[in-house]
Design an enzyme around this catalytic site. Structure first.
Site: not given
Length: 316
Positions: A32-33, A225, A227, A258, A267
Site C-alpha cells: 500500500r504505502d 513508522h 522513513h 509520501c 520507508n
C-alpha cells in the site's frame, strides 16, 4: 564466498539491554504505502503476486491497499479487485487504509476485518493531505471509527508528521501526544507514529515515546513508522525497541514515500529491519531469503533497483 552464503547474523541478546522485546511484529506496508508512491500504475496481477510472495515469506501483517478515491491515488484504484483476489493465510492480518466514510463503506462491502485511518499531528499537513483543518480531521474520523467498531473491525490510527513538518518545522511533543491520545480514545486499538519526511533522530524518538509514557499511554499500543531520508530509520527503530515498542512498520525493498510530502524518500526496508532483529536475537517469523527474492522480483517489475542495503547484499 558470496555475501548471501554468509547467512543471517549471529543472534546476540545483550545482557545490558534486557528491555528489548523478545518478539517484534512487522507491519508490512510495501503493497500500500510503497506502491502508492510509484509514478506508474502497477497491474493488479502484479500486486496480487507481490502479496502472495509476502504471504509466503511469513509477514504477520500485510497492509493491502487503500479505499481512497482514485483521483487522489490512481495507483490504488484497483483496491476492491486486489482485496477480492486475496488468498488469505490463517493468522495473517490484511488491513486496508480508509480515508473517510465512503472508504469505510467500500471496506465493509469487501469484507475487510482491519482498517486504518491516517491523521496528522500538524495543521499544515491536515490541510494538504486531508483537505481538513487539524480539528476537523477528528470530526471526520470519529464516525468512521465508530462505524468500523460497530462492524467488528479493528482500527489502527496513523499519526503523520510526528517528528517534523516541512511547512511548520519541529512539532512539539505535547502536540503529538495530544493528537495521538485523541485517536486512541476515539477507539483505535493501535497508534502508529510516523516520521513522514524522515527527519527523526533517536533522541527525538525517545522524547516522543517518553511523552506518551508520561501521559499514561501503554507502549504496547504504539507502533513506529520511519522513513530513511537521512539514513536514520534503523537507528530510530532501535531507540524505539529499547523503550518497549514491539510493532514496527516496514516496506519490502524500501519501497515508498509520501506522495504529499515531496522531501520524503523510502520507508524503512523490511529486509534491513529483519537483519537487525535477527542479529539482536529478536523473533520476527520472517524468511529473509524469500523476502529478498520477493523484493528483487518486484524491483524488476518496477524497472529500478531496491534501495535496501540488505537486498543489494543478498540478492542473487
Amino acid at each position: 564466498m558470496g555475501v548471501r552464503a554468509l547467512g543471517l547474523p549471529e543472534a546476540t541478546r545483550s545482557p545490558e539491554s534486557p528491555e528489548l522485546p523478545e518478539r517484534v511484529t512487522i507491519w508490512e506496508v510495501g503493497l500500500r504505502d510503497g506502491l502508492q508512491n510509484e509514478s506508474g500504475v502497477i497491474p493488479s496481477g502484479v500486486k496480487l503476486e507481490f502479496l502472495n510472495r509476502l504471504n509466503a515469506a511469513g509477514l504477520p501483517v500485510i497492509e493491502t491497499t487503500s479505499f481512497v478515491h482514485p483521483d487522489w491515488v490512481p495507483q490504488l484504484a484497483d483496491a476492491a479487485e486486489v482485496v477480492n483476489g486475496l488468498s488469505p493465510k490463517p493468522g495473517v492480518r490484511y488491513p486496508v487504509l480508509v480515508p473517510n466514510q465512503r472508504g469505510l463503506d467500500r471496506a465493509r462491502e469487501a469484507g475487510v476485518a482491519d482498517i486504518a485511518i491516517f491523521a496528522s499531528a500538524t495543521e499544515s499537513f491536515a490541510q494538504r493531505n486531508l483537505n481538513r483543518s487539524f480539528e476537523n480531521q477528528f470530526e471526520m474520523f470519529r464516525p468512521v471509527v465508530r462505524g468500523a467498531l460497530a462492524s467488528g473491525m479493528r482500527v489502527r490510527g496513523y499519526l503523520s508528521m510526528v517528528f517534523g513538518d516541512p511547512w511548520q518545522g519541529a512539532v512539539p511533543v505535547e502536540q503529538v501526544v495530544s493528537a495521538g491520545k485523541r485517536l486512541l480514545e476515539m477507539g483505535c486499538d493501535q497508534l502508529s507514529l510516523g516520521d513522514t519526511i524522515g527527519v527523526a533522530t533517536p533522541g527525538q524518538v525517545e522524547g516522543v515515546l517518553r511523552g506518551f509514557r508520561a501521559a499514561d499511554v501503554p507502549t504496547d499500543r504504539l507502533a513506529v513508522h520511519f522513513h530513511d531520508t537521512y539514513g536514520q530509520a534503523l537507528a530510530n527503530t532501535y531507540a524505539a525497541l529499547r523503550l518497549g515498542v514491539s510493532t514496527v512498520d516496514a516496506s519490502a525493498g524500501g519501497l515508498g514515500g509520501c506522495p504529499y510530502a515531496g522531501s520524503a524518500t523510502g520507508n524503512l526496508a523490511t529486509e534491513d529491519l529483519v537483519w537487525m532483529l535477527s542479529g539482536l536475537g529478536i523473533e520476527h517469523g520472517v524468511d529473509l531469503e524469500m523476502l529478498v527474492d520477493t523484493s528483487t522480483w518486484m524491483a524488476e517489475r518496477l524497472g529500478k533497483p531496491s534501495p535496501s542495503p540488505v537486498v543489494k547484499a543478498l540478492a542473487r
